[in-house]
Design a protein around this motif. Structure first.
Motif, PDB file in Angstrom:
ATOM      1  N   LEU A 235      -2.995  -0.379  -6.506  1.00  0.00           N
ATOM      2  CA  LEU A 235      -2.607  -1.243  -7.613  1.00  0.00           C
ATOM      3  C   LEU A 235      -3.055  -2.652  -7.276  1.00  0.00           C
ATOM      4  N   ASP A 236      -4.061  -3.117  -7.989  1.00  0.00           N
ATOM      5  CA  ASP A 236      -4.644  -4.421  -7.671  1.00  0.00           C
ATOM      6  C   ASP A 236      -3.749  -5.578  -8.076  1.00  0.00           C
ATOM      7  N   ASP A 237      -2.882  -5.364  -9.053  1.00  0.00           N
ATOM      8  CA  ASP A 237      -1.959  -6.411  -9.491  1.00  0.00           C
ATOM      9  C   ASP A 237      -0.813  -6.498  -8.491  1.00  0.00           C
TER      10      ASP A 237
ATOM     11  N   VAL B  69      10.999  -3.307 -15.989  1.00  0.00           N
ATOM     12  CA  VAL B  69       9.589  -3.671 -15.791  1.00  0.00           C
ATOM     13  C   VAL B  69       8.697  -2.743 -16.618  1.00  0.00           C
ATOM     14  N   PRO B  70       8.756  -2.821 -17.945  1.00  0.00           N
ATOM     15  CA  PRO B  70       8.001  -1.874 -18.769  1.00  0.00           C
ATOM     16  C   PRO B  70       6.495  -1.909 -18.546  1.00  0.00           C
ATOM     17  N   LEU B  71       5.935  -3.069 -18.288  1.00  0.00           N
ATOM     18  CA  LEU B  71       4.491  -3.160 -18.086  1.00  0.00           C
ATOM     19  C   LEU B  71       4.096  -2.712 -16.686  1.00  0.00           C
ATOM     20  N   ALA B  72       4.824  -3.162 -15.693  1.00  0.00           N
ATOM     21  CA  ALA B  72       4.487  -2.793 -14.320  1.00  0.00           C
ATOM     22  C   ALA B  72       4.671  -1.305 -14.067  1.00  0.00           C
ATOM     23  N   SER B  73       5.598  -0.657 -14.786  1.00  0.00           N
ATOM     24  CA  SER B  73       5.870   0.760 -14.535  1.00  0.00           C
ATOM     25  C   SER B  73       5.041   1.697 -15.407  1.00  0.00           C
ATOM     26  N   HIS B  74       4.051   1.165 -16.094  1.00  0.00           N
ATOM     27  CA  HIS B  74       3.114   2.011 -16.841  1.00  0.00           C
ATOM     28  C   HIS B  74       1.968   2.410 -15.930  1.00  0.00           C
ATOM     29  N   HIS B  75       1.727   3.724 -15.785  1.00  0.00           N
ATOM     30  CA  HIS B  75       0.612   4.218 -14.985  1.00  0.00           C
ATOM     31  C   HIS B  75      -0.679   4.037 -15.790  1.00  0.00           C
ATOM     32  N   PRO B  76      -1.641   3.286 -15.264  1.00  0.00           N
ATOM     33  CA  PRO B  76      -2.842   2.966 -16.052  1.00  0.00           C
ATOM     34  C   PRO B  76      -3.717   4.172 -16.393  1.00  0.00           C
TER      35      PRO B  76
ATOM     36  N   GLN C 231       0.845  -1.195   0.000  1.00  0.00           N
ATOM     37  CA  GLN C 231       0.000   0.000   0.000  1.00  0.00           C
ATOM     38  C   GLN C 231       0.880   1.243   0.000  1.00  0.00           C
ATOM     39  N   TRP C 232       0.518   2.228  -0.826  1.00  0.00           N
ATOM     40  CA  TRP C 232       1.273   3.471  -0.863  1.00  0.00           C
ATOM     41  C   TRP C 232       0.409   4.538  -1.497  1.00  0.00           C
ATOM     42  N   TYR C 233       0.615   5.738  -1.144  1.00  0.00           N
ATOM     43  CA  TYR C 233       0.068   6.908  -1.831  1.00  0.00           C
ATOM     44  C   TYR C 233       0.414   8.128  -1.010  1.00  0.00           C
ATOM     45  N   PRO C 234       1.675   8.554  -1.028  1.00  0.00           N
ATOM     46  CA  PRO C 234       2.101   9.690  -0.214  1.00  0.00           C
ATOM     47  C   PRO C 234       1.303  10.938  -0.536  1.00  0.00           C
ATOM     48  N   GLY C 235       1.156  11.812   0.459  1.00  0.00           N
ATOM     49  CA  GLY C 235       0.372  13.023   0.287  1.00  0.00           C
ATOM     50  C   GLY C 235       0.884  13.920  -0.819  1.00  0.00           C
ATOM     51  N   HIS C 236       2.210  14.019  -0.956  1.00  0.00           N
ATOM     52  CA  HIS C 236       2.744  14.915  -1.987  1.00  0.00           C
ATOM     53  C   HIS C 236       2.429  14.415  -3.394  1.00  0.00           C
ATOM     54  N   ILE C 237       2.233  13.096  -3.533  1.00  0.00           N
ATOM     55  CA  ILE C 237       1.869  12.544  -4.837  1.00  0.00           C
ATOM     56  C   ILE C 237       0.458  12.985  -5.207  1.00  0.00           C
ATOM     57  N   ALA C 238      -0.459  12.914  -4.246  1.00  0.00           N
ATOM     58  CA  ALA C 238      -1.836  13.320  -4.519  1.00  0.00           C
ATOM     59  C   ALA C 238      -1.906  14.792  -4.912  1.00  0.00           C
ATOM     60  N   ARG C 239      -1.161  15.647  -4.207  1.00  0.00           N
ATOM     61  CA  ARG C 239      -1.160  17.083  -4.532  1.00  0.00           C
ATOM     62  C   ARG C 239      -0.554  17.321  -5.911  1.00  0.00           C
TER      63      ARG C 239
END
Length: 299
Positions: free
Chosen positions: A183-185, A38-45, A7-15
């Motif tokens: 990230l569900d995967d 990791v070309p597939l894993a590092s793609h933001h959906p 689990q991750w989602y730092p506050g500065h990322i959301a801003r």
């Protein structure tokens, strides 16, 4: 291979994401930077939705950390799916000139429209997007030819959006790494943790390092572990491998052994080792989008 939830989602990322969506309205071209390991894993959906019809230049960075034959396979796979990947090594400056030309070509239509309206040309505005620590800031410094943004091999260095002039032709927006709220995967999340493309606070080093051992064994990268540590990962679980390493070399300090395993991979001490290979060419005709995240069978 065992997995667990990261689990991750730092506050500065959301801003930063909110600010980024506003700035994207001013952008002409998007440079999406992927980690070549990791070309597939590092793609933001969410990137396709964010950028809409804007031209996108696909960049595979950290190519020094992947064997040439694997890079060639990725090139073939992307081309078969209608993509043109540009291979870069921002640490050594490889592939930069080609990338600059591709960015200029992608933005050429902007100034053509301006000329058609009787307006003067202006620099093409490009944004560099990608997960944390895929090398975006180092790439910008290479594109500019000098250090204009902070760069380090750890996530979270860039915290604010910043416009940088490359030349009279291109302006670049350096944005903090963007990550999905979830990230569900779980396998993709593990790959990102192994590559340090997400912050360390998001995961447990011991679990991730044990998973890395099992992942490398399943990928057939047995020799890199056997030659470095002297243990065959096929003969034990990842957890047993980690505990054996801790007992033999680190006075039974499991956390220290876990960090060493991860550092050896991240610093290239194990050599150029990919965590993903292109899915079977047979999948080219499938309905997956060009960069849909990998499934658990794609590594």
């Amino acid at each position: 291979m065992s997995t667990y939830t990261i689990q991750w989602y730092p506050g500065h990322i959301a801003r930063a994401e909110r600010q980024l969506k506003e700035q994207l309205k001013r952008v002409d071209v998007v440079l999406e930077v992927l980690d070549a390991r990791v070309p597939l894993a590092s793609h933001h959906p969410d990137i396709p939705q964010w950028i809409g019809s804007k031209p996108r230049v696909l960049v595979l960075n950290r190519t020094d950390m992947v064997p040439p034959e694997v890079l060639q396979n990725w090139q073939t796979w992307f081309v078969a799916r209608g993509e043109t990947p540009y291979l870069t090594d921002a640490q050594r400056g490889r592939g930069i000139k080609t990338l600059v030309k591709a960015t200029q070509r992608a933005g050429a239509s902007v100034n053509q429209r301006r000329r058609d309206r009787g307006m003067r040309p202006r620099p093409v505005r490009a944004v560099v997007l990608g997960f944390p620590n895929v090398g975006k800031s180092a790439l910008i410094n290479r594109l500019v030819g000098r250090k204009v943004v902070e760069s380090a091999r750890r996530p979270g260095v860039t915290r604010q959006l910043k416009w940088v002039r490359i030349s009279d032709e291109i302006e670049l927006l350096d944005a903090p790494g963007v990550i999905p709220p979830r990230l569900d995967d779980r396998v993709a999340a593990l790959k990102l943790a192994i590559c340090e493309d997400i912050g360390e606070a998001a995961y447990d080093n011991q679990r991730v390092s044990a998973a890395m051992v099992e992942m490398l064994a399943e990928l057939g990268e047995v020799e890199v572990l056997l030659s470095r540590y002297g243990y065959d990962p096929r003969a034990m679980t990842g957890e047993s491998f980690l505990h054996q390493l801790a007992r033999d070399r680190y006075s039974a300090d499991i956390e220290r052994a876990a960090r060493q395993l991860l550092d050896d991979f991240r610093k290239g001490i194990l050599g150029p080792v990919p965590l993903e290979h292109p899915p079977a060419i047979a999948s080219v005709g499938s309905t997956r989008t060009p960069l849909e995240p990998a499934s658990e069978r794609d590594y």
